[in-house]
Write a protein that holds these residues in place. Structure first.
Motif, PDB file in Angstrom:
ATOM      1  N   THR A  10       2.989  -1.306  -7.604  1.00 14.00           N
ATOM      2  CA  THR A  10       3.069  -1.652  -6.186  1.00 14.00           C
ATOM      3  C   THR A  10       2.364  -2.994  -5.958  1.00 14.00           C
ATOM      4  O   THR A  10       1.743  -3.544  -6.884  1.00 14.00           O
ATOM      5  N   PRO A  11       2.421  -3.532  -4.747  1.00 13.07           N
ATOM      6  CA  PRO A  11       1.671  -4.779  -4.457  1.00 13.07           C
ATOM      7  C   PRO A  11       0.168  -4.652  -4.647  1.00 13.07           C
ATOM      8  O   PRO A  11      -0.557  -5.660  -4.575  1.00 13.07           O
ATOM      9  N   LEU A  12      -0.326  -3.433  -4.891  1.00 14.00           N
ATOM     10  CA  LEU A  12      -1.752  -3.255  -5.132  1.00 14.00           C
ATOM     11  C   LEU A  12      -2.231  -4.109  -6.301  1.00 14.00           C
ATOM     12  O   LEU A  12      -3.343  -4.639  -6.269  1.00 14.00           O
ATOM     13  N   THR A  13      -1.392  -4.250  -7.337  1.00 12.54           N
ATOM     14  CA  THR A  13      -1.823  -4.975  -8.539  1.00 12.54           C
ATOM     15  C   THR A  13      -2.232  -6.410  -8.213  1.00 12.54           C
ATOM     16  O   THR A  13      -3.305  -6.871  -8.617  1.00 12.54           O
ATOM     17  N   GLY A  14      -1.393  -7.114  -7.470  1.00 14.20           N
ATOM     18  CA  GLY A  14      -1.728  -8.482  -7.105  1.00 14.20           C
ATOM     19  C   GLY A  14      -2.973  -8.555  -6.245  1.00 14.20           C
ATOM     20  O   GLY A  14      -3.822  -9.436  -6.430  1.00 14.20           O
TER      21      GLY A  14
END
Length: 428
Positions: free
Chosen positions: A266-270
């Motif tokens: 998910t965008p959590l990684t960035g």
């Protein structure tokens, strides 16, 4: 409503502190506080009998009343507010009394199953709404913004990184959400280990899955530390469990990995990488030049320095409950607005005895287990200790409820039920 039902209602209402249901003397009261107050009131006769028989709990009760009052015996700071002190003292006595009163409960096997099951269901709902916020906030989905009800105490603090909003679910802070979901994951593990093989494990597995995913999505260093502490305790104690219980817990390792991998795509990684980069560049030295968009660690360090200064000013009696904001004349968003480290804040508010007073709750759990606590108690103690490193929630039901739940689930009725089923949440 019986006492066990009041206790359960308090637990289920914990996530909804942000939504008060009535106002008393101009102060908003949430459902959990109301249920806890009624539970304590109807438990007073039983509690008084218990305190006559249990010296350790009687000592804690005496200290919970006496230590905060020490501030009244010394010369007080010109800004000292008796009204703020009285309100905070009443709330402190409520949460401490609620914890003590939990030891007077006798839950039968059915009540114990209902408590675990109902909390897992609510945990799934809380985590589910957090995921809804994480994906729906930027897309403008209904109810995924900073406010969902007109009576909300404050907007959700969903500050994020690179367009990724850190979800809070029904809590006001991502860190509070993470701490709650860590407790839900621990309940799921304990419920699974204590069930018979023939019983369905679907609810605990589902609750554990979404709870771990919710903690990951919170992007809270404190929540990550909470979860790490609980996982470490479970790994250490797993070898002491019966073979059947260990077998039931093995699938949770795969579930944990899947939840983390799901969060990673998910965008959590960035956002995680961005926050980690900020953290690595954040100076903790007060004399260092400021860094634009520094991580919150720099504010936490400044907050801790301020708390240490308050403690040094009045080390024996503390500055008094309810005085933190008044003493610092703090504006909203200031590092002096509220304490962030509970162990340090306890010393500043109560004096040198403060940390010991807060530690009494976890210590009583260890005492009940003869210093060899079972999985649920040990995990809860680890969560309580770590949580106070990054939140000053020792005056909140949110912190005391898991401790009280262990006491209630390990009461006389629960012990009898546990011996017949191999229940893990029962002291050896």
């Amino acid at each position: 409503m019986g006492r066990s039902a009041l206790f359960l209602a308090t637990a289920l209402a914990i996530p909804f502190y942000a939504f008060p249901i009535l106002t008393v003397a101009g102060r908003p009261i949430d459902a959990a506080t109301l249920f806890a107050a009624v539970f304590l009131l109807v438990s007073l006769p039983s509690l008084l009998r218990l305190l006559r028989e249990d010296r350790a709990r009687a000592l804690f009760a005496t200290a919970a009343v006496a230590v905060p009052l020490l501030v009244l015996l010394a010369p007080r700071h010109p800004t000292f507010s008796p009204a703020a002190f009285a309100v905070s003292l009443a709330h402190w006595l409520l949460v401490a009394g609620f914890f003590l009163a939990a030891a007077t409960l006798t839950l039968d096997a059915g009540e114990r199953r209902r408590f675990l099951g109902a909390n897992l269901v609510v945990g799934i709902a809380v985590a589910g709404f957090a995921l809804y916020q994480a994906f729906g906030h930027a897309r403008g989905w209904p109810g995924a913004g900073e406010s969902i009800l007109p009576n909300q105490r404050a907007p959700f603090r969903m500050l994020g990184y690179d367009g990724y909003p850190r979800p809070t679910s029904f809590f006001l802070e991502p860190g509070y959400l993470g701490g709650y979901l860590t407790w839900i994951s621990l309940l799921a593990l304990a419920a699974t280990a204590s069930r018979e093989r023939r019983e369905s494990q679907a609810l605990p597995v589902a609750a554990f899955s979404v709870a771990v995913l919710g903690v990951a999505m919170s992007l809270s260093w404190g929540a990550y530390a909470d979860l790490a502490a609980v996982v470490l305790v479970v790994l250490i104690l797993a070898r002491r469990l019966p073979r059947e219980a260990r077998a039931r817990l093995r699938p949770f390792a795969a579930v944990f990995a899947v939840a983390i991998l799901t969060a990673a795509v998910t965008p959590l990684t960035g956002a995680f990488v961005k926050r980690l980069h900020r953290l690595s560049r954040t100076p903790l030295d007060r004399s260092a030049p400021a860094v634009v968009h520094a991580d919150s660690a720099v504010v936490r360090v400044e907050n801790l320095r301020y708390i240490a200064g308050l403690f040094r000013s009045e080390p024996l009696t503390g500055i008094g409950l309810g005085q933190f904001q008044i003493r610092g004349a703090a504006r909203t968003g200031s590092p002096r607005e509220s304490p962030w480290c509970g162990w340090a804040a306890a010393a500043a508010l109560f004096g040198v005895l403060g940390p010991a007073l807060v530690a009494a709750g976890p210590l009583l759990l260890l005492r009940n287990g003869r210093w060899h606590p079972h999985l649920l108690a040990a995990g809860t103690v680890a969560l309580a200790v770590v949580d106070q490193v990054h939140t000053a929630s020792f005056i909140d039901l949110r912190w005391w409820l898991p401790l009280a739940a262990v006491v209630a689930l390990s009461g006389p009725g629960s012990r009898a039920a546990g011996r017949s089923s191999g229940s893990v949440p029962v002291p050896p």
